[in-house]
Design a protein around this motif. Structure first.
Motif, PDB file in Angstrom:
ATOM      1  N   ILE A  80      -9.552  -5.022  -3.673  1.00  0.00           N
ATOM      2  CA  ILE A  80      -9.730  -4.059  -4.765  1.00  0.00           C
ATOM      3  C   ILE A  80      -9.306  -4.725  -6.066  1.00  0.00           C
ATOM      4  CG2 ILE A  80      -9.067  -1.827  -5.708  1.00  0.00           C
ATOM      5  CD1 ILE A  80      -8.816  -0.708  -3.056  1.00  0.00           C
ATOM      6  N   MET A  82      -8.252  -5.047  -9.882  1.00  0.00           N
ATOM      7  CA  MET A  82      -7.726  -4.343 -11.053  1.00  0.00           C
ATOM      8  C   MET A  82      -7.848  -5.364 -12.177  1.00  0.00           C
ATOM      9  SD  MET A  82      -3.956  -2.855 -10.088  1.00  0.00           S
ATOM     10  CE  MET A  82      -3.579  -2.109 -11.685  1.00  0.00           C
ATOM     11  N   HIS A  96     -10.616   3.443  -9.572  1.00  0.00           N
ATOM     12  CA  HIS A  96      -9.854   3.492  -8.325  1.00  0.00           C
ATOM     13  C   HIS A  96      -9.442   4.929  -8.012  1.00  0.00           C
ATOM     14  CE1 HIS A  96      -9.460  -0.120 -10.684  1.00  0.00           C
ATOM     15  NE2 HIS A  96      -9.260  -0.831  -9.593  1.00  0.00           N
ATOM     16  N   TRP A 109      -5.804   1.421   4.322  1.00  0.00           N
ATOM     17  CA  TRP A 109      -4.903   0.705   3.415  1.00  0.00           C
ATOM     18  C   TRP A 109      -4.316  -0.587   3.971  1.00  0.00           C
ATOM     19  CZ3 TRP A 109      -5.484   1.457  -1.440  1.00  0.00           C
ATOM     20  CH2 TRP A 109      -5.841   2.719  -1.940  1.00  0.00           C
ATOM     21  N   VAL A 112      -6.384  -3.499   2.963  1.00  0.00           N
ATOM     22  CA  VAL A 112      -6.737  -3.612   1.554  1.00  0.00           C
ATOM     23  C   VAL A 112      -5.798  -4.586   0.833  1.00  0.00           C
ATOM     24  CG1 VAL A 112      -6.711  -2.353  -0.644  1.00  0.00           C
ATOM     25  CG2 VAL A 112      -7.743  -1.294   1.389  1.00  0.00           C
ATOM     26  N   VAL A 114      -4.998  -5.829  -3.127  1.00  0.00           N
ATOM     27  CA  VAL A 114      -5.278  -5.583  -4.534  1.00  0.00           C
ATOM     28  C   VAL A 114      -5.229  -6.916  -5.283  1.00  0.00           C
ATOM     29  CG1 VAL A 114      -4.556  -4.367  -6.615  1.00  0.00           C
ATOM     30  CG2 VAL A 114      -4.280  -3.268  -4.379  1.00  0.00           C
ATOM     31  N   LEU A 152       4.115  -5.458 -10.448  1.00  0.00           N
ATOM     32  CA  LEU A 152       3.222  -4.780  -9.510  1.00  0.00           C
ATOM     33  C   LEU A 152       3.267  -5.401  -8.112  1.00  0.00           C
ATOM     34  CD1 LEU A 152       0.162  -4.245 -11.888  1.00  0.00           C
ATOM     35  CD2 LEU A 152       2.070  -2.698 -11.405  1.00  0.00           C
ATOM     36  N   LEU A 154       1.609  -7.696  -6.711  1.00  0.00           N
ATOM     37  CA  LEU A 154       0.275  -7.762  -6.119  1.00  0.00           C
ATOM     38  C   LEU A 154       0.173  -8.971  -5.196  1.00  0.00           C
ATOM     39  CD1 LEU A 154      -1.980  -6.966  -9.225  1.00  0.00           C
ATOM     40  CD2 LEU A 154      -0.988  -5.389  -7.550  1.00  0.00           C
TER      41      LEU A 154
ATOM     42  N   MET B  82       5.007   3.396 -15.979  1.00  0.00           N
ATOM     43  CA  MET B  82       3.559   3.181 -16.126  1.00  0.00           C
ATOM     44  C   MET B  82       2.969   4.581 -16.063  1.00  0.00           C
ATOM     45  SD  MET B  82       2.405   0.341 -13.293  1.00  0.00           S
ATOM     46  CE  MET B  82       0.654   0.301 -13.707  1.00  0.00           C
ATOM     47  N   VAL B 114       9.726   0.055 -11.135  1.00  0.00           N
ATOM     48  CA  VAL B 114       8.556   0.562 -11.840  1.00  0.00           C
ATOM     49  C   VAL B 114       8.299   2.006 -11.399  1.00  0.00           C
ATOM     50  CG1 VAL B 114       6.092   0.244 -12.282  1.00  0.00           C
ATOM     51  CG2 VAL B 114       7.566  -1.756 -11.978  1.00  0.00           C
ATOM     52  N   ILE B 147      -2.377   6.091  -4.930  1.00  0.00           N
ATOM     53  CA  ILE B 147      -2.450   4.803  -5.631  1.00  0.00           C
ATOM     54  C   ILE B 147      -1.057   4.195  -5.768  1.00  0.00           C
ATOM     55  CG2 ILE B 147      -2.818   3.832  -7.951  1.00  0.00           C
ATOM     56  CD1 ILE B 147      -5.392   5.531  -8.103  1.00  0.00           C
ATOM     57  N   ASN B 150      -0.005   3.323  -1.910  1.00  0.00           N
ATOM     58  CA  ASN B 150      -0.789   2.382  -1.107  1.00  0.00           C
ATOM     59  C   ASN B 150      -1.326   1.191  -1.874  1.00  0.00           C
ATOM     60  OD1 ASN B 150      -0.873   3.981   1.421  1.00  0.00           O
ATOM     61  ND2 ASN B 150      -1.934   5.457   0.120  1.00  0.00           N
ATOM     62  N   MET B 151      -1.694   1.438  -3.121  1.00  0.00           N
ATOM     63  CA  MET B 151      -2.361   0.376  -3.859  1.00  0.00           C
ATOM     64  C   MET B 151      -1.340  -0.450  -4.629  1.00  0.00           C
ATOM     65  SD  MET B 151      -5.664   0.960  -6.310  1.00  0.00           S
ATOM     66  CE  MET B 151      -5.549  -0.113  -7.741  1.00  0.00           C
ATOM     67  N   LEU B 152      -0.429   0.236  -5.319  1.00  0.00           N
ATOM     68  CA  LEU B 152       0.548  -0.486  -6.138  1.00  0.00           C
ATOM     69  C   LEU B 152       1.917  -0.602  -5.462  1.00  0.00           C
ATOM     70  CD1 LEU B 152      -0.401   1.067  -9.606  1.00  0.00           C
ATOM     71  CD2 LEU B 152      -1.243  -1.045  -8.553  1.00  0.00           C
ATOM     72  N   ARG B 153       2.108   0.166  -4.397  1.00  0.00           N
ATOM     73  CA  ARG B 153       3.395   0.128  -3.677  1.00  0.00           C
ATOM     74  C   ARG B 153       4.584   0.246  -4.621  1.00  0.00           C
ATOM     75  NH1 ARG B 153       1.572  -4.355   0.911  1.00  0.00           N
ATOM     76  NH2 ARG B 153      -0.396  -3.311   1.315  1.00  0.00           N
ATOM     77  N   LEU B 154       4.498   1.212  -5.517  1.00  0.00           N
ATOM     78  CA  LEU B 154       5.573   1.412  -6.486  1.00  0.00           C
ATOM     79  C   LEU B 154       6.782   2.051  -5.800  1.00  0.00           C
ATOM     80  CD1 LEU B 154       3.591   2.807  -9.557  1.00  0.00           C
ATOM     81  CD2 LEU B 154       4.156   0.439  -8.994  1.00  0.00           C
TER      82      LEU B 154
END
Lengths: 226, 226
Positions: A80, A82, A96, A109, A112, A114, A152, A154, B82, B114, B147, B150-154
């Motif tokens: 994915i 960004m 997203h 997930w 996935v 990022v 982040l 990533l 953020m 974050v 998000i 799962n995506m940013l794992r904040l």
């Protein structure tokens, strides 16, 4: 998903045609895997056809979800993007958000990754589409890399020159900030020498366009990382 | 940084005055710590004064870096917001890029958390300043939470109603998406009952404005999580 040993990936564009017999030769080339991705106007059947050609051949196939057609169930790896240097929230999180809202619980997930993209070629279609601010210095690129690594966390920071061979000092500036985040480089790699120059800095080099311009030359780029 | 046991935080505004003796009473109130934060026009000396009042008292003090004045060396915990539902990249990554570029290696990343903010009160100064899209449904909030998780794992997803008491269904929608990311709630908590309602859903409740309106009432909100 184990990325440690990945050094070279071919990027396949569903909108373009590979020569006859290409699949076998690519699979046996020594590359570490394939990204299926493209910026616009992708047809679902072309994406599925390409995926089926490569998916059962033992190498990882990463579906880069840059278009609705890429949201194809059944892949084992999704990327994915960004766009960290975009000026439009759509390319950071907006698109997203729409996808996560719509597909919610169906997103696998654990499969996935990022990618924090930094797009640096102002003339690239990707840069224009994603409204990237490409007027960046080495410190700008370093700061984006640090955000990917530290803020982040990533898995991937992707320096993208999309079509032209990039400035290795930009790549080095990113490299100096990264510890856990992997550095991927893509853009204009057409020769073994270029592949070697960028793979000396980046963890992974991505070879795309040359596949459709000079297939033999494309295959040779693998030797840069072996 | 161990957040598991944190359930209640007071948010201190450097631009406002606490009553005499407030520091001691806050420290002994049973709260788990303090956030120093504010949206605009912060004076460095006010920030430093507040930090010094609380920093040596044994409870964590989180500096929320929402303003240049908050980039104060010496704190042990920094929060970086953020705004996930902003319409302006500045509030997602733009301001952060500027700070990381300028302060680079001086940022103590292991001490940074974050926060993925979702600002839901359209009338809040924070919402206007951060150009938040507050017209969100429960599925929208759930998608932002997913998000973050799962995506940013904040580490933190922060549902912010800033000044008004929020809709607990929005908070619940976020809650249902979160496993590793902690859910923080802030906005309009003025009574123990309100504190109890939100802390039944959120991992952490943040009590702010009431500190400056009814100090005794503010102290009582701690009982909701004990």
């Amino acid at each position: 998903m184990e990325l440690v040993h990945v050094r070279h990936l071919f990027k396949l564009d569903p909108a373009k045609c590979l020569p006859d017999g290409a699949v076998d030769r690519l699979v046996r080339s020594g590359t570490d895997g394939f990204i299926i991705g493209g910026s616009d106007g992708l047809q679902l059947d072309a994406v599925q056809g390409l995926f089926q050609d490569f998916a059962s051949r033992g190498l990882p196939v990463f579906m880069e979800v840059s278009d609705e057609a890429m949201i194809m169930p059944g892949a084992s790896h999704y990327l994915i993007p960004m766009v960290l240097n975009t000026t439009d929230v759509k390319w950071l999180l907006g698109a997203h958000h729409g996808i996560v809202k719509q597909y919610g619980d169906f997103i696998p997930w654990p499969h996935v990754l990022v990618e924090g993209y930094c797009i640096l070629n102002p003339d690239a279609k990707a840069a224009q589409l994603a409204k990237a601010n490409t007027e960046l210095t080495e410190s700008d690129v370093a700061a984006y890399a640090s955000i990917a690594e530290n803020m982040l966390r990533l898995p991937v920071f992707y320096v993208e020159y999309s079509g032209v061979f990039g400035d290795s000092r930009m790549l080095q500036a990113a490299r100096d900030e990264l510890v856990n985040t992997k550095l991927w480089y893509g853009g204009g790699i057409r020769t073994v020498a270029q592949a070697r120059e960028m793979s000396a800095i980046a963890g992974v080099i991505i070879v795309g366009n040359i596949l459709y311009e000079d297939f033999e030359q494309a295959l040779e780029t693998v030797s840069a990382v072996r």
